[in-house]
Design an enzyme around this catalytic site. Structure first.
Site, PDB file in Angstrom:
ATOM      1  CG  HIS A 217      -2.130   1.028   0.670  1.00  0.00           C
ATOM      2  ND1 HIS A 217      -3.107   0.754  -0.250  1.00  0.00           N
ATOM      3  CD2 HIS A 217      -2.274   2.337   0.948  1.00  0.00           C
ATOM      4  CE1 HIS A 217      -3.817   1.837  -0.504  1.00  0.00           C
ATOM      5  NE2 HIS A 217      -3.334   2.815   0.207  1.00  0.00           N
ATOM      6  CE1 TYR A 221      -2.276   6.908  -0.731  1.00  0.00           C
ATOM      7  CE2 TYR A 221      -1.623   5.399   1.001  1.00  0.00           C
ATOM      8  CZ  TYR A 221      -2.613   6.040   0.273  1.00  0.00           C
ATOM      9  OH  TYR A 221      -3.934   5.803   0.550  1.00  0.00           O
ATOM     10  CG  HIS A 368      -9.217   1.564  -6.612  1.00  0.00           C
ATOM     11  ND1 HIS A 368      -9.533   2.843  -6.211  1.00  0.00           N
ATOM     12  CD2 HIS A 368      -8.127   1.189  -5.865  1.00  0.00           C
ATOM     13  CE1 HIS A 368      -8.682   3.230  -5.259  1.00  0.00           C
ATOM     14  NE2 HIS A 368      -7.819   2.246  -5.043  1.00  0.00           N
ATOM     15  CG  PHE A 369      -4.977  -1.048  -9.938  1.00  0.00           C
ATOM     16  CD1 PHE A 369      -4.382  -1.074 -11.176  1.00  0.00           C
ATOM     17  CD2 PHE A 369      -5.336  -2.259  -9.351  1.00  0.00           C
ATOM     18  CE1 PHE A 369      -4.161  -2.263 -11.831  1.00  0.00           C
ATOM     19  CE2 PHE A 369      -5.124  -3.451 -10.005  1.00  0.00           C
ATOM     20  CZ  PHE A 369      -4.537  -3.456 -11.258  1.00  0.00           C
ATOM     21  CG  HIS A 370      -6.314   0.333 -15.000  1.00  0.00           C
ATOM     22  ND1 HIS A 370      -6.426  -0.925 -14.488  1.00  0.00           N
ATOM     23  CD2 HIS A 370      -5.325   0.268 -15.934  1.00  0.00           C
ATOM     24  CE1 HIS A 370      -5.560  -1.729 -15.093  1.00  0.00           C
ATOM     25  NE2 HIS A 370      -4.878  -1.029 -15.975  1.00  0.00           N
ATOM     26  NE  ARG A 433      -7.043  -7.915  -9.051  1.00  0.00           N
ATOM     27  CZ  ARG A 433      -6.162  -7.291  -8.223  1.00  0.00           C
ATOM     28  NH1 ARG A 433      -6.444  -7.153  -6.933  1.00  0.00           N
ATOM     29  NH2 ARG A 433      -5.044  -6.806  -8.668  1.00  0.00           N
ATOM     30  NE  ARG A 434      -3.678  -9.827 -10.177  1.00  0.00           N
ATOM     31  CZ  ARG A 434      -2.868  -9.682  -9.151  1.00  0.00           C
ATOM     32  NH1 ARG A 434      -3.054 -10.376  -8.066  1.00  0.00           N
ATOM     33  NH2 ARG A 434      -1.858  -8.850  -9.208  1.00  0.00           N
TER      34      ARG A 434
HETATM   35 FE1  HAS Z   1      -6.194   2.024  -3.524  1.00  0.00          FE
HETATM   36  C1  HAS Z   1      -6.472  -1.419  -3.877  1.00  0.00           C
HETATM   37  C2  HAS Z   1      -8.018   1.878  -0.634  1.00  0.00           C
HETATM   38  C3  HAS Z   1      -5.741   5.417  -3.042  1.00  0.00           C
HETATM   39  C4  HAS Z   1      -3.752   2.009  -5.926  1.00  0.00           C
HETATM   40  N1  HAS Z   1      -5.296   0.578  -4.689  1.00  0.00           N
HETATM   41  C5  HAS Z   1      -5.576  -0.772  -4.686  1.00  0.00           C
HETATM   42  C6  HAS Z   1      -4.731  -1.423  -5.663  1.00  0.00           C
HETATM   43  C7  HAS Z   1      -3.922  -0.448  -6.208  1.00  0.00           C
HETATM   44  C8  HAS Z   1      -4.301   0.800  -5.592  1.00  0.00           C
HETATM   45  C9  HAS Z   1      -2.824  -0.650  -7.226  1.00  0.00           C
HETATM   46  O1  HAS Z   1      -8.985  -0.275   1.326  1.00  0.00           O
HETATM   47  C10 HAS Z   1      -4.797  -2.906  -6.049  1.00  0.00           C
HETATM   48  C11 HAS Z   1      -3.762  -3.746  -5.403  1.00  0.00           C
HETATM   49  C12 HAS Z   1      -3.891  -5.166  -5.894  1.00  0.00           C
HETATM   50  O2  HAS Z   1      -3.372  -5.461  -6.986  1.00  0.00           O
HETATM   51  O3  HAS Z   1      -4.547  -5.969  -5.214  1.00  0.00           O
HETATM   52  N2  HAS Z   1      -6.821   3.389  -2.126  1.00  0.00           N
HETATM   53  C13 HAS Z   1      -7.564   3.125  -1.035  1.00  0.00           C
HETATM   54  C14 HAS Z   1      -7.812   4.361  -0.304  1.00  0.00           C
HETATM   55  C15 HAS Z   1      -7.176   5.370  -0.996  1.00  0.00           C
HETATM   56  C16 HAS Z   1      -6.549   4.736  -2.125  1.00  0.00           C
HETATM   57  C17 HAS Z   1      -8.603   4.533   0.947  1.00  0.00           C
HETATM   58  N3  HAS Z   1      -5.006   3.437  -4.345  1.00  0.00           N
HETATM   59  C18 HAS Z   1      -4.966   4.771  -4.003  1.00  0.00           C
HETATM   60  C19 HAS Z   1      -3.981   5.449  -4.793  1.00  0.00           C
HETATM   61  C20 HAS Z   1      -3.409   4.490  -5.608  1.00  0.00           C
HETATM   62  C21 HAS Z   1      -4.067   3.232  -5.303  1.00  0.00           C
HETATM   63  C22 HAS Z   1      -3.654   6.899  -4.690  1.00  0.00           C
HETATM   64  C23 HAS Z   1      -2.333   4.601  -6.620  1.00  0.00           C
HETATM   65  C24 HAS Z   1      -1.655   5.675  -6.879  1.00  0.00           C
HETATM   66  N4  HAS Z   1      -7.089   0.511  -2.478  1.00  0.00           N
HETATM   67  C25 HAS Z   1      -7.767   0.677  -1.299  1.00  0.00           C
HETATM   68  C26 HAS Z   1      -8.178  -0.641  -0.803  1.00  0.00           C
HETATM   69  C27 HAS Z   1      -7.728  -1.587  -1.728  1.00  0.00           C
HETATM   70  C28 HAS Z   1      -7.057  -0.825  -2.764  1.00  0.00           C
HETATM   71  C29 HAS Z   1      -8.913  -0.962   0.410  1.00  0.00           C
HETATM   72  C30 HAS Z   1      -7.884  -3.122  -1.654  1.00  0.00           C
HETATM   73  C31 HAS Z   1      -9.051  -3.604  -2.422  1.00  0.00           C
HETATM   74  C32 HAS Z   1      -9.130  -5.107  -2.409  1.00  0.00           C
HETATM   75  O4  HAS Z   1     -10.027  -5.643  -1.759  1.00  0.00           O
HETATM   76  O5  HAS Z   1      -8.294  -5.777  -3.036  1.00  0.00           O
HETATM   77  C33 HAS Z   1      -7.116   6.833  -0.595  1.00  0.00           C
HETATM   78  O6  HAS Z   1      -5.771   7.255  -0.492  1.00  0.00           O
HETATM   79  C34 HAS Z   1      -7.880   7.729  -1.542  1.00  0.00           C
HETATM   80  C35 HAS Z   1      -8.002   9.161  -1.037  1.00  0.00           C
HETATM   81  C36 HAS Z   1      -8.344  10.113  -2.140  1.00  0.00           C
HETATM   82  C37 HAS Z   1      -9.228  11.106  -2.088  1.00  0.00           C
HETATM   83  C38 HAS Z   1      -9.475  11.968  -3.315  1.00  0.00           C
HETATM   84  C39 HAS Z   1      -9.046  13.432  -3.158  1.00  0.00           C
HETATM   85  C40 HAS Z   1      -9.190  14.152  -4.445  1.00  0.00           C
HETATM   86  C41 HAS Z   1      -8.271  15.003  -4.991  1.00  0.00           C
HETATM   87  C42 HAS Z   1      -8.528  15.597  -6.352  1.00  0.00           C
HETATM   88  C43 HAS Z   1      -8.833  17.074  -6.320  1.00  0.00           C
HETATM   89  C44 HAS Z   1      -9.355  17.473  -7.650  1.00  0.00           C
HETATM   90  C45 HAS Z   1      -9.331  18.724  -8.166  1.00  0.00           C
HETATM   91  C46 HAS Z   1      -9.858  18.956  -9.542  1.00  0.00           C
HETATM   92  C47 HAS Z   1      -8.833  19.883  -7.412  1.00  0.00           C
HETATM   93  C48 HAS Z   1     -10.002  11.399  -0.870  1.00  0.00           C
HETATM   94  C49 HAS Z   1      -7.025  15.382  -4.288  1.00  0.00           C
HETATM   95  C50 HAS Z   1     -11.335  18.835  -9.463  1.00  0.00           C
HETATM   96  C51 HAS Z   1     -12.012  18.904 -10.754  1.00  0.00           C
HETATM   97  C52 HAS Z   1     -13.272  18.483 -10.921  1.00  0.00           C
HETATM   98  C53 HAS Z   1     -13.894  18.564 -12.263  1.00  0.00           C
HETATM   99  C54 HAS Z   1     -14.087  17.895  -9.819  1.00  0.00           C
END
Ligand code: HAS
Length: 543
Positions: A217, A221, A368-370, A433-434
């Site tokens: 995980h 980050y 999700h991860f794409h 998946r996979r």
């Molecule tokens: Fe995730 C699985 C939970 C973030 C990547 N994640 C994965 C896997 C990958 C991955 C590769 O809890 C699969 C691993 C595998 O092969 O099995 N993930 C989270 C959570 C966050 C999160 C809570 N993941 C990421 C990020 C990744 C990433 C970042 C890659 C870079 N993830 C999980 C969980 C799994 C998981 C479980 C396991 C699932 C399972 O069962 O297998 C948090 O960090 C997300 C927080 C993000 C936010 C969004 C803030 C928004 C922002 C944008 C601002 C936009 C602007 C423009 C200003 C709260 C900062 C706006 C414009 C508009 C038009 C609206």
């Protein structure tokens, strides 16, 4: 940056994009295969190209790109050059990473390592694949030590001052990476390599998965933070604005160093070998680590708005029109950020135990991860490539790069919309998946999923086109664009921002707290797995 740093940074970035191009071909093939549009020849299996895609895209493209980018940025913000020791370590790290990459690629091509990018035991690869993976990680540590040495030198020469923001955030990213990759190093060195060589005949599977996710995980980050560095420090300059706050930026990165690692059990919520109370702790910390991303969302909007108002924008959303939409650097960044909104929501869904039961091991997770690493991060890296490469090669980012760069981002967005959208939907329908056996011997339910698989492949085709365009742009910028000077944009902090508390630069405190949190979250469960895994129990024997 000076010539020596430019050369070093450029070789990292070029390897990154070669890996990216090959990974994109593998991605297209596997999408078409899953949709039943093509059938793999007997000498090339689905799992082989899935491994190639995951390893090249997720581990090699990202790691090479990040190290190259960070080295250049550290030089840029500390007077234009790296220290001699950092240069030496940078080249040594590059050599190790390259050897590791070649070992991994050769073993995958030989079908000796079709174990996917997470290389879960009991799937077993050639020991040379694991050694290659270890060298990739060790090489990046060595380059990271060079970054730490630049930081130390800077602090020594500027007593009592805060380090440049880019340097601080680069050190945070590398500190996080070096702490967490100890987990995978332990797994590979003490478990997988001896087992793959046949020196041991069993492997403790629960322990190996736990050590993997202790690293896995925070790995995400490690991908995200260089994107955040671009959003916080580089984007304000591109839009003609100012960095919203020095202290918020530093605080966000410190929180990532503290909380990225003690949360890996959210990948193992469905595993029976871990007690619920430890899962609860990891989930609580997972939800806490969404907070710095929410702070980031707030800060990005504030940065846009302040920049627009400084240019005379009025009304509630007048600033929106003042953003530089024709600039490919900003355009890609904005789409990256916009995609991170649904991506983050998906992450929070994954993290809750009950919802994880629905989505775990389905293709929802792939969706999700794409859109996290594959879009929010990748589009940001593309943005960086448009100005960093010409900066390093003494060339210029021309109008054609702005136009094709924006087209690239639009195609990427359309492709991801179809691909990730159908993956999320398929996941909710139960699609795993996979797996190459998409139809499960013509099971009616699985057959009803086929239109979604076809849509996934359609998205993959758009993405493939966008990826080839991106590789073309990279090589144009490196070797063909007109000679000139391209700015390395670094923003200045807004005058009205609050002053930064000294404690934010006290690494001894933050690293100690991070280690304590890891020991609390993992110490007992790991000890329990080592001591109480009964002989002959699943994971202990017979594979
Ligand atoms: Fe995730 C699985 C939970 C973030 C990547 N994640 C994965 C896997 C990958 C991955 C590769 O809890 C699969 C691993 C595998 O092969 O099995 N993930 C989270 C959570 C966050 C999160 C809570 N993941 C990421 C990020 C990744 C990433 C970042 C890659 C870079 N993830 C999980 C969980 C799994 C998981 C479980 C396991 C699932 C399972 O069962 O297998 C948090 O960090 C997300 C927080 C993000 C936010 C969004 C803030 C928004 C922002 C944008 C601002 C936009 C602007 C423009 C200003 C709260 C900062 C706006 C414009 C508009 C038009 C609206």
């Amino acid at each position: 940056v000076d010539k020596q740093t430019s050369k070093l940074s450029l070789v990292y970035i070029l390897v990154a994009f070669i890996a990216f191009g090959v990974a994109a071909i593998a991605g297209l093939l596997q999408g078409l295969d899953r949709a039943g549009i093509i059938t793999m020849p007997s000498w090339l299996t689905y799992y082989q190209i899935l491994t190639a895609h995951g390893v090249l895209m997720g581990l090699i493209f990202t790691t090479f790109f990040i190290v190259g980018f960070l080295l250049a940025g550290i030089a840029r913000t500390s007077g234009g050059s790296l220290t001699p020791i950092a240069l030496k370590l940078g080249w040594s790290g590059y050599g190790l990473m390259l050897i590791g990459t070649l070992m991994a690629v050769v073993t995958i091509l030989a079908n000796q390592a079709s174990v996917l990018y997470t290389f879960y035991a009991p799937m077993k690869a050639s020991p040379y694949f694991y050694i290659g993976a270890a060298l990739l990680v060790i090489g990046s540590w060595v380059a990271g030590w060079g970054m730490f040495s630049c930081y130390r030198t800077w602090r020594r020469n500027h007593p009592g001052q805060f380090s440049p923001l880019f340097m601080f955030t680069a050190v945070a990213t590398m500190a996080l990476w070096q702490i967490c990759s100890l987990g995978v190093a332990a797994e590979v060195v003490f478990q997988l390599i001896p087992w793959a060589f046949g020196w041991t005949d069993t492997v403790n599977i629960e322990l190996s998965r736990t050590l993997f996710w202790l690293f896995g995980h925070p790995l995400v980050y490690f991908w995200l933070l260089p994107a955040y560095m671009t959003w916080y420090i580089i984007m304000p300059k591109i839009i003609g604005g100012k960095i919203f706050s020095d202290s918020i930026t530093r605080l966000v990165f410190v929180i990532f160093v503290l909380l990225s690692t003690p949360i890996g059990f959210h990948h193992q919520l469905m595993e029976p070998g871990i007690d619920a109370k430890w899962k609860f702790l990891h989930v609580a910390l997972t939800l806490a680590i969404a907070i710095p991303s929410m702070i980031t969302a707030f800060t990005m909007f504030a940065t846009f708005e302040n920049a627009g108002r400084a240019k005379g924008a009025t009304g509630l959303f007048g600033w929106f029109r003042k953003l530089p939409w024709r600039d490919a650097r900003f355009f890609s960044l904005f789409l990256a950020m916009a995609w991170f909104v649904p991506a983050g929501i998906g992450g929070i869904i994954n993290a809750s135990n009950q919802l994880n039961i629905v989505v775990h091991n389905t293709i929802w997770v792939t969706g999700h991860f794409h859109i996290t690493v594959g879009t929010a991060v990748a589009l940001t890296f593309f943005c960086v490539s448009y100005w960093l490469i010409p900066h390093l090669t003494g060339r210029k980012m021309t109008r054609i790069v702005h136009d094709l760069g924006r087209l690239q981002a639009v195609f990427w967005t359309i492709g991801m919309f179809f691909m990730s959208g159908s993956m999320h939907t398929l996941g909710l329908l139960g699609g795993p998946r996979r797996t190459a056996g998409t139809t499960y011997f013509d099971n009616p339910t699985a057959l009803s999923w086929m239109p979604w698989h076809k849509l996934t492949a359609l998205g993959g085709a758009f993405l493939f086109f966008a990826a080839m365009l991106q590789v073309g742009l990279v090589f144009y910028l490196a070797f063909k664009a007109p000679k000139g000077e391209q700015e390395f944009p670094i923003g200045e902090v807004a005058e009205e921002a609050d002053s930064t508390p000294k404690i934010l630069e006290r690494w001894s405190i933050w690293v100690s707290v991070a280690v304590i949190l890891i020991v609390v979250a993992y110490g007992y469960p790991i000890l329990d797995m080592i001591q109480n895994s009964p002989p002959g129990a699943p994971g202990e024997k017979t594979w």
